[in-house]
Scaffold this active site. Sequence first.
Site, short mmCIF file in Angstrom:
data_model
loop_
_atom_site.label_atom_id
_atom_site.label_comp_id
_atom_site.label_asym_id
_atom_site.label_seq_id
_atom_site.Cartn_x
_atom_site.Cartn_y
_atom_site.Cartn_z
N ARG A 31 83.33 -28.83 63.12
CA ARG A 31 82.05 -28.50 63.75
C ARG A 31 82.03 -28.77 65.25
O ARG A 31 81.91 -27.86 66.04
CB ARG A 31 80.89 -29.26 63.09
N HIS A 77 79.64 -18.15 58.84
CA HIS A 77 79.06 -19.43 59.29
C HIS A 77 77.68 -19.61 58.68
O HIS A 77 76.67 -19.24 59.29
CB HIS A 77 78.99 -19.41 60.83
N TYR A 121 66.28 -8.92 71.48
CA TYR A 121 66.17 -8.19 72.76
C TYR A 121 67.50 -8.05 73.48
O TYR A 121 67.68 -7.13 74.26
CB TYR A 121 65.19 -8.92 73.68
#
Length: 811
Positions: A31, A77, A121
């Site tokens: 991680r 993931h 966006y």
Amino acid sequence: MTQTERYQDLPLEEVIGDRFGRYSKYIIQDRALPDARDGLKPVQRRILYAMFHEGNTNEKPFRKSAKTVGNVIGNYHPHGDSSVYEAMVRMSQDWKVRHMLIEMHGNNGSVDGDPPAAMRYTEARLSAIAGELLRDINKETVDLVYNFDDSELEPTVLPARFPNLLVNGATGISAGYATDMPPHALHEVLDAVLMRMDKPESSVDELMTVLKGPDFPTGGIIQGVDGIKKAYETGKGKIAIRSKADFETLKGGKEQIVITEIPFEVNKANLIKKIDEQRLDKRLDGIADVRDESDRTGLRIVIELKKEVDGRGILLFLFKNTDLQVTYNFNMIAIHNRRPTMMTLPLLLDAYIGHQKDVVTKRSKFDLQKAKDRIHIVDGLMKALSILDEVIKTIRSSNDKRDAKNNLISRFEFSEAQAEAIVSLQLYRLTNTDITDLRNEEAELQKIISELTSILTSDAKLIKVIQKELQGIRKQFAEPRRSVIEDKIEEIKVTLDVLIPSEEVVVTVTKDGYVKRTSSRSYSASNGKDFAMKESDYLLFESMMNTQHQLLLFTSLGNYIYQPVHELPDIRWKDLGQHVSSIVSLDSNETIIKAIPVVNFDENQFIFVVSKNGQVKRSTLAEYNVQRYSRALNTMNLKKGDQVVSVDLVTETDDVFIVTRDGYAVRFNMQEVQVTGVKTGGVKGINLKDDDIVANATIIPVDVRGDLFLVTHRGAVKKMSLKEFEQGGRAKRGVVVLRELKSNAHRVVGVMYVQNQDQVVIETSKGVRETVETKPIRVSDRYSNGSFTIDTDKDGLVVRFWKVQKMNTEK
């Protein structure tokens, strides 16, 4: 299964230990820490691989970020979308990474800490250099493992055709480990890799001839070559990163500091706010304005200075007290051989070189097998063309494709693969001219096989291939260095002159506790007259002082206030000052009894304090110099019911004269009182009779001619010669200074050391004030009761008196 079998009886420490151990192993390995080979954390690797796998590459159009994030979460993931998107955005921010791995259209945040636009966006694609991290991944160069649901394969590491860990750096926090690796210039890192490949035993000193040190995307000035070297040798080291600043001259003798580069990871908006706070808090008086003039052409912070202010000094102060200069601590931990390891520079380079050897070897094996497979097919096609008629006849006489293949294999000894290629051949390929193409292809394939075999059999050849490819990347992607490296970390010394412009002001303190500073202009305009003050109040202190000096205000309850002059409110001469209680909180019955100006806290000067109960103490002036002064500080530890009656600034040669209310006095030298700390209670100065108290004390300087001026509560004054009072020891009963009357005896209000030109104001309980010239008064012996100057029957008893303040114009 019964109900009871569902539960296990285990000790809590075992369960917690086991679970936390597994969790720690996961976050360390999978991680938070980057891999030493490709410099990526798992989430970053998965994002890049997902984009590559979906064809979202540099030569193709941009694609919605949300599509990529969904793909990463769904396939590789299984974590929150925000964490994936944040990791994706970070790889696209050119102020966070030295070479962006993702190109993004839309708002991807800012150096001011503004958040990026939502992922619905923005659009993204892999950058050209990210393509180099993934190059050759389809040639079995890295191990692929199944994802969380065994539905897809994902890489354990990327081929990483450039040393990404050193180039882009890394930061991360896991359990028990954290990493902080700075970014570096690509061309310098590649030169270090090439040097290490040529000379595997090269030292850190040799490597630093090409890899000078970190190179931050935000530029700035790096100080401390020793810290860089230590980090490269041990994995830990410290450097300073300083903003790049220039000075610009403005009209009217002013100048401004212009910041064009700030330290790595510093939030620009917060930095500007912090600088402006220094101005607003009046910690830095020389700044007129702070502006952010950054635009699309680049970063620009302007710090406009006041007239005739030393810009260099202001800049040093800001370096010391804001994030214009920060300390960066290397902590080069990465996952090496599946475990967290403190990496040195040689170890980092070796890990990368070892990975590249592995990648190129696997790629060569893949390409070699592919070439051998193809040459086998070419051989079969050439053989088929040489016996074309029999081949066609055999195929035509067969029942189906499988039968045709079997017949070709049995009749002409073709292999399965060759037979497949022959039956799949299109008719137009059956021309005589095609044999030349096949021969050319065979020759080309033989050359490739020979080249690949030599790479696999010769380590030197393998290294040459890697070096050539790295030089190609260097040529394509190298950028000029952005950070400047300086040898030493500059020690920052900030003087008071820098922080506070030097200005001569008039400082006043009244008995009721009103303080202010007044500009020379306002004082001159009033000609020193019409001073604003309440009727019952009087001036305790008036003096010309510099804004760089300090004022000590002593209270009746044994406290003092440390007050820098520049922090005093700037108020006109004709306006009432600010009450000291609004600056520092005081008790309701606490009053200011003395103001002492301090130019510097000299070790050879002392503060001498006398209490009502006869205690005296002497402390060095230097002890009164403090950094924190938001509250009143202790100067004498008083017993219950006691209070301070006199405070003076003295030298070791001075004498003190203490007088009691009932008319006893002692005179002794300062050396009789041992120097103690500010919080002590002092020693006995005079031995008081029962019910007697100290009226006050006055300091007698050495080698100065003057007399003692005494005032009684019945309005009598008298002047006494110093010769009447010999120096003695402290803690004595003392000598009489008044003749005791059987009825309505005089009680001493106080005594004062005066010279001929001094004037004394005497105030009665009815507020009547009488100014007395000391020069005409004749000297009396110590047994006389002096002469009356106040009619106490009409005007009331005397309550206090003070020397008329004469403006001290000495600087």
